[in-house]
Design a protein around this motif. Structure first.
Motif, mmCIF file in Angstrom:
data_model
loop_
_atom_site.group_PDB
_atom_site.id
_atom_site.type_symbol
_atom_site.label_atom_id
_atom_site.label_comp_id
_atom_site.label_asym_id
_atom_site.label_seq_id
_atom_site.Cartn_x
_atom_site.Cartn_y
_atom_site.Cartn_z
ATOM 1 N N ALA A 101 -37.814 -11.654 -48.808
ATOM 2 C CA ALA A 101 -38.582 -10.981 -49.849
ATOM 3 C C ALA A 101 -39.019 -11.958 -50.935
ATOM 4 O O ALA A 101 -40.159 -11.909 -51.419
ATOM 5 N N GLU A 102 -38.136 -12.860 -51.316
ATOM 6 C CA GLU A 102 -38.473 -13.828 -52.358
ATOM 7 C C GLU A 102 -39.534 -14.826 -51.883
ATOM 8 O O GLU A 102 -40.373 -15.267 -52.677
ATOM 9 N N GLU A 103 -39.513 -15.180 -50.611
ATOM 10 C CA GLU A 103 -40.574 -16.032 -50.071
ATOM 11 C C GLU A 103 -41.919 -15.333 -50.185
ATOM 12 O O GLU A 103 -42.937 -15.951 -50.544
ATOM 13 N N ALA A 104 -41.945 -14.029 -49.905
ATOM 14 C CA ALA A 104 -43.177 -13.259 -50.043
ATOM 15 C C ALA A 104 -43.639 -13.230 -51.493
ATOM 16 O O ALA A 104 -44.828 -13.416 -51.792
ATOM 17 N N CYS A 105 -42.711 -13.006 -52.424
ATOM 18 C CA CYS A 105 -43.053 -12.971 -53.853
ATOM 19 C C CYS A 105 -43.632 -14.300 -54.318
ATOM 20 O O CYS A 105 -44.644 -14.330 -55.039
ATOM 21 N N ASP A 106 -43.013 -15.396 -53.934
ATOM 22 C CA ASP A 106 -43.515 -16.709 -54.349
ATOM 23 C C ASP A 106 -44.926 -16.949 -53.821
ATOM 24 O O ASP A 106 -45.771 -17.533 -54.507
ATOM 25 N N THR A 107 -45.191 -16.498 -52.616
ATOM 26 C CA THR A 107 -46.520 -16.670 -52.023
ATOM 27 C C THR A 107 -47.563 -15.872 -52.797
ATOM 28 O O THR A 107 -48.662 -16.376 -53.082
ATOM 29 N N VAL A 108 -47.237 -14.651 -53.142
ATOM 30 C CA VAL A 108 -48.159 -13.803 -53.904
ATOM 31 C C VAL A 108 -48.414 -14.401 -55.290
ATOM 32 O O VAL A 108 -49.557 -14.497 -55.753
ATOM 33 N N GLU A 109 -47.351 -14.816 -55.953
ATOM 34 C CA GLU A 109 -47.477 -15.289 -57.336
ATOM 35 C C GLU A 109 -48.206 -16.619 -57.438
ATOM 36 O O GLU A 109 -48.953 -16.847 -58.408
ATOM 37 N N ILE A 110 -48.036 -17.508 -56.471
ATOM 38 C CA ILE A 110 -48.730 -18.796 -56.544
ATOM 39 C C ILE A 110 -50.230 -18.593 -56.360
ATOM 40 O O ILE A 110 -51.036 -19.453 -56.740
ATOM 41 N N CYS A 111 -50.623 -17.445 -55.815
ATOM 42 C CA CYS A 111 -52.043 -17.115 -55.678
ATOM 43 C C CYS A 111 -52.584 -16.362 -56.887
ATOM 44 O O CYS A 111 -53.758 -15.963 -56.905
ATOM 45 N N GLY A 112 -51.748 -16.150 -57.893
ATOM 46 C CA GLY A 112 -52.211 -15.594 -59.152
ATOM 47 C C GLY A 112 -52.009 -14.109 -59.339
ATOM 48 O O GLY A 112 -52.395 -13.550 -60.375
ATOM 49 N N TYR A 113 -51.400 -13.442 -58.372
ATOM 50 C CA TYR A 113 -51.200 -12.001 -58.474
ATOM 51 C C TYR A 113 -49.785 -11.674 -58.962
ATOM 52 O O TYR A 113 -48.832 -12.413 -58.690
ATOM 53 N N ALA A 114 -49.662 -10.543 -59.668
ATOM 54 C CA ALA A 114 -48.365 -10.094 -60.155
ATOM 55 C C ALA A 114 -47.551 -9.520 -59.005
ATOM 56 O O ALA A 114 -48.095 -8.936 -58.064
ATOM 57 N N CYS A 115 -46.248 -9.696 -59.108
ATOM 58 C CA CYS A 115 -45.355 -9.221 -58.047
ATOM 59 C C CYS A 115 -44.204 -8.444 -58.669
ATOM 60 O O CYS A 115 -43.522 -8.941 -59.568
ATOM 61 N N ASP A 116 -44.017 -7.220 -58.209
ATOM 62 C CA ASP A 116 -42.940 -6.354 -58.678
ATOM 63 C C ASP A 116 -41.838 -6.360 -57.628
ATOM 64 O O ASP A 116 -42.029 -5.872 -56.507
ATOM 65 N N ARG A 117 -40.692 -6.919 -57.975
ATOM 66 C CA ARG A 117 -39.575 -7.032 -57.041
ATOM 67 C C ARG A 117 -38.696 -5.788 -57.112
ATOM 68 O O ARG A 117 -38.216 -5.423 -58.190
ATOM 69 N N ILE A 118 -38.470 -5.160 -55.969
ATOM 70 C CA ILE A 118 -37.620 -3.977 -55.901
ATOM 71 C C ILE A 118 -36.632 -4.188 -54.756
ATOM 72 O O ILE A 118 -37.002 -4.152 -53.584
ATOM 73 N N ALA A 119 -35.381 -4.401 -55.099
ATOM 74 C CA ALA A 119 -34.387 -4.787 -54.093
ATOM 75 C C ALA A 119 -33.436 -3.635 -53.766
ATOM 76 O O ALA A 119 -33.241 -2.715 -54.560
ATOM 77 N N ASP A 120 -32.855 -3.706 -52.575
ATOM 78 C CA ASP A 120 -31.761 -2.836 -52.147
ATOM 79 C C ASP A 120 -32.153 -1.366 -52.159
ATOM 80 O O ASP A 120 -31.476 -0.530 -52.757
#
Length: 220
Positions: A101-120
């Protein structure tokens, strides 16, 4: 700035909507450092994925401005990130799915988009997912990461109108077959329109989300 071991693609963002990124597996720490510096010097946001443990101290020494995320096994240089309008919600079924999930978030954020992390928020406790519905419905794209039987994307897609990208993980007991069970379950989702990427491929899911967001015209 191309080296003897890498022919860098500086035009990828113009063609694809995101720059060239670095797959760290199989590269030496010195090669990763060199490529990261070249991409940064050319004005690109920089993301290196699947980093091995031995690369981390070298990156910290040679590129002190880089963010090192050990859980995701990534390194980022955000100097040239341009903020864009759009939000991705990245949800994962359990704590064991967080690296993907964190790999996905880093990919989204490095492209300039906001990422809302929701775990568990796995379906073994469905109330946890239902408590997050308001946040999920504010997202333009949802990435759902799960192992075991891989039910989270199917349930999520039945509750929201946003595109859902499913990521099977290799988390699970014996008959999970290293994520194959989750992969097949997601491919056979009874919720229509779920997109599925490969096992543990948070990076691929992030890129898919970015491609979708790049096509959404946001009002100023």
């Amino acid at each position: 700035m191309n080296s003897s071991f890498a022919e860098l693609d500086f035009e990828r963002e113009k063609r694809c909507g995101f720059p060239e990124f670095i797959f760290g597996g199989g590269k030496t720490p010195e090669q990763i450092v060199s490529i990261m510096k070249d991409l940064d010097a050319a004005g690109n946001p920089v993301l290196a994925t699947r980093l091995k443990e031995e690369a981390l101290p070298v990156l910290r020494k040679e590129i002190p401005e880089a963010e090192i995320h050990e859980l995701a096994r990534t390194a980022l240089i955000r100097t040239h990130v341009t903020p864009r309008k759009g939000r991705v919600a990245v949800i994962c079924a359990g704590t064991s799915d967080l690296p993907v999930a964190e790999e996905a978030c880093d990919t989204v954020e490095i492209c300039g988009y906001a990422c809302d992390r929701i775990a568990d928020v796995g379906v073994a406790g469905l109330h946890r997912l239902l408590k997050q519905l308001d946040r999920l419905r504010q997202a333009d794209v949802i990435i759902a990461v799960a192992g075991m039987e891989g039910a989270l994307p199917s349930v999520t897609a039945g509750l929201v109108s946003a595109p859902v990208i499913a990521v099977p993980t290799s988390v699970g007991y014996g008959t999970s077959f290293g994520g194959v069970t989750a992969l097949l379950a997601m491919l056979n989702s009874c919720a229509s329109g779920v997109t599925v990427v490969n096992i543990d491929n948070g990076f691929g899911a992030g890129c898919a989300a970015v491609r979708i967001l790049n096509q959404i015209k946001k009002p100023d």
